[in-house]
Each structure stands twice: as C-alpha cells, then as structure tokens.
Scaffold this motif. Structure first.
Motif, PDB file in Angstrom:
ATOM      1  N   GLY A  30       0.800  -1.212   0.000  1.00  0.00           N
ATOM      2  CA  GLY A  30       0.000   0.000   0.000  1.00  0.00           C
ATOM      3  C   GLY A  30       0.835   1.265   0.000  1.00  0.00           C
ATOM      4  O   GLY A  30       2.070   1.225  -0.074  1.00  0.00           O
ATOM      5  N   ALA A  31       0.167   2.402   0.099  1.00  0.00           N
ATOM      6  CA  ALA A  31       0.820   3.708   0.032  1.00  0.00           C
ATOM      7  C   ALA A  31       1.841   3.881   1.154  1.00  0.00           C
ATOM      8  O   ALA A  31       1.620   3.439   2.285  1.00  0.00           O
ATOM      9  CB  ALA A  31      -0.230   4.819   0.119  1.00  0.00           C
TER      10      ALA A  31
ATOM     11  N   ARG B 253      -0.718 -18.015 -15.261  1.00  0.00           N
ATOM     12  CA  ARG B 253      -1.741 -17.175 -14.643  1.00  0.00           C
ATOM     13  C   ARG B 253      -1.440 -17.083 -13.153  1.00  0.00           C
ATOM     14  O   ARG B 253      -1.251 -18.095 -12.481  1.00  0.00           O
ATOM     15  CB  ARG B 253      -3.141 -17.741 -14.896  1.00  0.00           C
ATOM     16  CG  ARG B 253      -3.483 -17.822 -16.381  1.00  0.00           C
ATOM     17  CD  ARG B 253      -4.812 -18.517 -16.615  1.00  0.00           C
ATOM     18  NE  ARG B 253      -5.929 -17.636 -16.281  1.00  0.00           N
ATOM     19  CZ  ARG B 253      -6.938 -17.974 -15.473  1.00  0.00           C
ATOM     20  NH1 ARG B 253      -6.939 -19.154 -14.885  1.00  0.00           N
ATOM     21  NH2 ARG B 253      -7.921 -17.135 -15.251  1.00  0.00           N
ATOM     22  N   VAL B 254      -1.419 -15.873 -12.630  1.00  0.00           N
ATOM     23  CA  VAL B 254      -0.971 -15.630 -11.265  1.00  0.00           C
ATOM     24  C   VAL B 254      -2.136 -15.222 -10.369  1.00  0.00           C
ATOM     25  O   VAL B 254      -3.218 -14.855 -10.837  1.00  0.00           O
ATOM     26  CB  VAL B 254       0.115 -14.527 -11.235  1.00  0.00           C
ATOM     27  CG1 VAL B 254       1.315 -14.936 -12.073  1.00  0.00           C
ATOM     28  CG2 VAL B 254      -0.459 -13.187 -11.716  1.00  0.00           C
ATOM     29  N   ILE B 255      -1.882 -15.282  -9.065  1.00  0.00           N
ATOM     30  CA  ILE B 255      -2.779 -14.699  -8.072  1.00  0.00           C
ATOM     31  C   ILE B 255      -2.208 -13.337  -7.688  1.00  0.00           C
ATOM     32  O   ILE B 255      -1.049 -13.244  -7.270  1.00  0.00           O
ATOM     33  CB  ILE B 255      -2.890 -15.583  -6.816  1.00  0.00           C
ATOM     34  CG1 ILE B 255      -3.418 -16.972  -7.158  1.00  0.00           C
ATOM     35  CG2 ILE B 255      -3.756 -14.899  -5.754  1.00  0.00           C
ATOM     36  CD1 ILE B 255      -4.868 -17.032  -7.534  1.00  0.00           C
ATOM     37  N   LEU B 256      -2.993 -12.290  -7.836  1.00  0.00           N
ATOM     38  CA  LEU B 256      -2.567 -10.952  -7.447  1.00  0.00           C
ATOM     39  C   LEU B 256      -3.217 -10.580  -6.126  1.00  0.00           C
ATOM     40  O   LEU B 256      -4.424 -10.802  -5.941  1.00  0.00           O
ATOM     41  CB  LEU B 256      -2.984  -9.914  -8.497  1.00  0.00           C
ATOM     42  CG  LEU B 256      -2.163  -9.779  -9.769  1.00  0.00           C
ATOM     43  CD1 LEU B 256      -2.709  -8.615 -10.607  1.00  0.00           C
ATOM     44  CD2 LEU B 256      -0.703  -9.534  -9.447  1.00  0.00           C
ATOM     45  N   VAL B 257      -2.437 -10.011  -5.208  1.00  0.00           N
ATOM     46  CA  VAL B 257      -2.960  -9.571  -3.919  1.00  0.00           C
ATOM     47  C   VAL B 257      -2.579  -8.110  -3.719  1.00  0.00           C
ATOM     48  O   VAL B 257      -1.395  -7.760  -3.744  1.00  0.00           O
ATOM     49  CB  VAL B 257      -2.392 -10.409  -2.752  1.00  0.00           C
ATOM     50  CG1 VAL B 257      -3.037  -9.979  -1.425  1.00  0.00           C
ATOM     51  CG2 VAL B 257      -2.596 -11.893  -2.996  1.00  0.00           C
ATOM     52  N   GLY B 258      -3.581  -7.251  -3.532  1.00  0.00           N
ATOM     53  CA  GLY B 258      -3.316  -5.831  -3.313  1.00  0.00           C
ATOM     54  C   GLY B 258      -3.789  -5.396  -1.942  1.00  0.00           C
ATOM     55  O   GLY B 258      -4.910  -5.720  -1.528  1.00  0.00           O
ATOM     56  N   HIS B 259      -2.949  -4.672  -1.230  1.00  0.00           N
ATOM     57  CA  HIS B 259      -3.295  -4.157   0.095  1.00  0.00           C
ATOM     58  C   HIS B 259      -3.482  -2.649   0.025  1.00  0.00           C
ATOM     59  O   HIS B 259      -2.659  -1.942  -0.574  1.00  0.00           O
ATOM     60  CB  HIS B 259      -2.177  -4.487   1.096  1.00  0.00           C
ATOM     61  CG  HIS B 259      -2.382  -3.869   2.445  1.00  0.00           C
ATOM     62  ND1 HIS B 259      -1.536  -2.920   2.962  1.00  0.00           N
ATOM     63  CD2 HIS B 259      -3.353  -4.061   3.369  1.00  0.00           C
ATOM     64  CE1 HIS B 259      -1.970  -2.555   4.159  1.00  0.00           C
ATOM     65  NE2 HIS B 259      -3.064  -3.236   4.434  1.00  0.00           N
ATOM     66  N   SER B 260      -4.569  -2.152   0.595  1.00  0.00           N
ATOM     67  CA  SER B 260      -4.807  -0.710   0.723  1.00  0.00           C
ATOM     68  C   SER B 260      -4.784  -0.044  -0.656  1.00  0.00           C
ATOM     69  O   SER B 260      -5.501  -0.467  -1.553  1.00  0.00           O
ATOM     70  CB  SER B 260      -3.772  -0.113   1.682  1.00  0.00           C
ATOM     71  OG  SER B 260      -4.166   1.142   2.152  1.00  0.00           O
TER      72      SER B 260
ATOM     73  N   LEU C 267      -8.877   0.498  11.279  1.00  0.00           N
ATOM     74  CA  LEU C 267      -9.264   1.883  11.522  1.00  0.00           C
ATOM     75  C   LEU C 267      -8.736   2.814  10.440  1.00  0.00           C
ATOM     76  O   LEU C 267      -8.966   4.011  10.485  1.00  0.00           O
ATOM     77  CB  LEU C 267      -8.749   2.341  12.899  1.00  0.00           C
ATOM     78  CG  LEU C 267      -9.250   1.529  14.096  1.00  0.00           C
ATOM     79  CD1 LEU C 267      -8.649   2.062  15.391  1.00  0.00           C
ATOM     80  CD2 LEU C 267     -10.773   1.539  14.163  1.00  0.00           C
ATOM     81  N   GLY C 268      -8.006   2.230   9.478  1.00  0.00           N
ATOM     82  CA  GLY C 268      -7.509   3.010   8.342  1.00  0.00           C
ATOM     83  C   GLY C 268      -8.568   3.061   7.246  1.00  0.00           C
ATOM     84  O   GLY C 268      -9.073   4.124   6.880  1.00  0.00           O
ATOM     85  N   ILE C 269      -8.901   1.910   6.689  1.00  0.00           N
ATOM     86  CA  ILE C 269     -10.045   1.761   5.783  1.00  0.00           C
ATOM     87  C   ILE C 269     -11.046   0.920   6.551  1.00  0.00           C
ATOM     88  O   ILE C 269     -10.897  -0.300   6.648  1.00  0.00           O
ATOM     89  CB  ILE C 269      -9.637   1.090   4.462  1.00  0.00           C
ATOM     90  CG1 ILE C 269      -8.566   1.918   3.739  1.00  0.00           C
ATOM     91  CG2 ILE C 269     -10.846   0.920   3.547  1.00  0.00           C
ATOM     92  CD1 ILE C 269      -8.040   1.276   2.459  1.00  0.00           C
TER      93      ILE C 269
END
Length: 264
Positions: free
Chosen positions: A16-17, A78-85, A215-217
C-alpha cells in the motif's frame, strides 16, 4: 516445478501507500515455505526503489514495476494478485491490462473500484467520509515548483500507531515507522483516468478480505466497496487491523492458500 505433487503456484503481493515490499515479509515467508513462488515488488518511489515521488507523476508510473512483472510472465502462466490498501488500485490496473494472465485478484482491506466509475471515485468517497482529523499527524504537500508532481503524503507516527498498526507488535510498528516513505494517493491523476472496463477488469475473479478492526479503511467502508462492486467471494479476519500481513500473518496466509487452491 513440482511441490508435494502439485504445480508450484505464483502469487504476487502488492503493498500500500508509503510502504514497500518489506511489509509482506511474514506472509511471503509463509507462502514460500508452503512451496509457492512469491513475487513482492517495490512500486515506483517505494521501498528500496531509488526514484523519488517527483519522478513518478502518474499512477501508471507508480504501478509500472507491477505491470512490468505481468508483461514478463511466461506464456500461459496465470498468477494470483494480492493488493493491500492503495495497492488495490495497482492490482485493478493490472487486471485491466492483463486479465488473461490473472487467475484471481485478492483485495486485502484495499481500495476496490467499480467498473462504472472513474478510478478516483473510490478515493472521492473515502476522502468525503474521512474528516481532516482522521489523518492526525499525516503530512500532505503539493509542490508548486513541479507542476506534474502529485500531492505527497507521509503517514505520521500517531496515525500509524492508532489507525494502521494498533494490533501489531511494537517491533513491527517500529519497523514501519523506520521504513515508510513519502507517497501519494495520485488523486489528481486518477480523476482524469477512464473507468476500468467490465470486459477486462470485470472479467477477473475477485476475492475481498475484510479486516474487521481496521481503523484506516474501516470495515463499513470495505463493505460499501463490496456492495458497490460485488465479488466472487468474501473472507473475514475478525481480529486484524489495517496491517493484517503483520498482525495476523498466519490467518491471512491460510486464506491466501485457500484462494490459490480454488482459483489457480
């Protein structure tokens, strides 16, 4: 490559950011020990990437390291993508660009856009619901001398300890406060970007992982995003704060392993 009689699966973890690949160190270790190939990029001007934010004027520039990885995948993989925030928006960009190379996308307490809206819409809603007091000691700055430079953002120690890392160990909070860098939400650039398409972005199977103590998102905002863009599957980590990869790594890894078994 075979692991325990099964083909090794490839999972890509996107931070994330203001964070970097380092934030995934626990989960990356667990997944590798389970026999999976794990790629954890530093996005532009993040982690140990040598660029500074003023050298990364657009969200596409910021996400380019992920897009380069996707472009370089072997034919048929083919991949698994995981994105946080904020990493959810980078994953969304990869879904739009390479849907045929993604077995499933996982949004972990992440910004998840809907195909019918501009990518910035999700940030507009978030900013509208969050009063300025929400940001606490986070520092924002807009550079007038560099017209194309995005508005910068640096999480403050109070914001990190009370909003993002409140269930993490003291050691992981110290690590985070040591390694965070100036980042951006790239709101200005995303405001002029077209919506992601149903035919490409919308064609990828999506799993959303809700972190109930975030408590962030907040949990309520995560539920709103899911209602706004229904997904294939929802998983819930009851005792996870925003940094679930640090506060609940084993539970998160269990869910990611389930995603791999189901979709990869």
């Amino acid at each position: 490559m075979e692991e325990d009689g099964r083909r090794q699966k490839h999972i890509i973890l996107v931070h994330g950011a203001c964070h970097g690949a380092w934030s995934w160190y626990k989960v990356a270790t667990l997944l590798r020990c389970a026999g999976h190939q794990v790629t954890v990029p530093d996005l532009a001007a993040s982690g140990i990437d040598e660029r500074r934010l003023h050298e990364v004027p657009t969200f596409a520039d910021y996400s380019q390291p992920l897009l380069d990885i996707m472009a370089a995948l072997p034919p048929g993989e083919r991949v698994i993508l995981v994105g946080h925030s904020l990493g959810g928006l980078s994953v969304a960009l990869a879904m739009e660009s390479f849907p045929e190379r993604i077995a499933a996308a996982v949004f972990l307490a992440a910004f998840m856009p809907a195909p019918a809206s501009r990518p910035s819409h999700i940030l507009d809603e978030f900013i509208q619901q969050a009063p300025m007091s929400y940001w606490m000691d986070t520092q924002f700055s807009s550079s007038r001398s560099q017209e194309k430079s995005p508005t910068s953002m640096l999480f403050g120690p109070q914001f990190m300890s009370l909003k993002l890392y409140q269930l993490c160990s003291t050691e992981d909070l110290t690590l985070g406060m040591t390694l965070v860098r100036v980042g951006s939400l790239f709101h200005e650039d995303l405001s002029s970007a077209p919506p992601f398409s149903k035919g490409r972005y919308g064609s990828v199977d999506v799993v959303y992982i809700i972190c109930c103590q975030d408590l962030g998102i907040t949990k309520d905002f995560q539920h709103w995003m899911i209602k706004n863009n229904p997904v294939k599957e929802v998983k819930v980590i009851e005792e996870a704060d925003h940094m679930a990869m640090l506060s609940r790594p084993k539970e998160l890894c269990k869910y990611l392993s389930e995603v791999i078994d189901t979709y990869a």
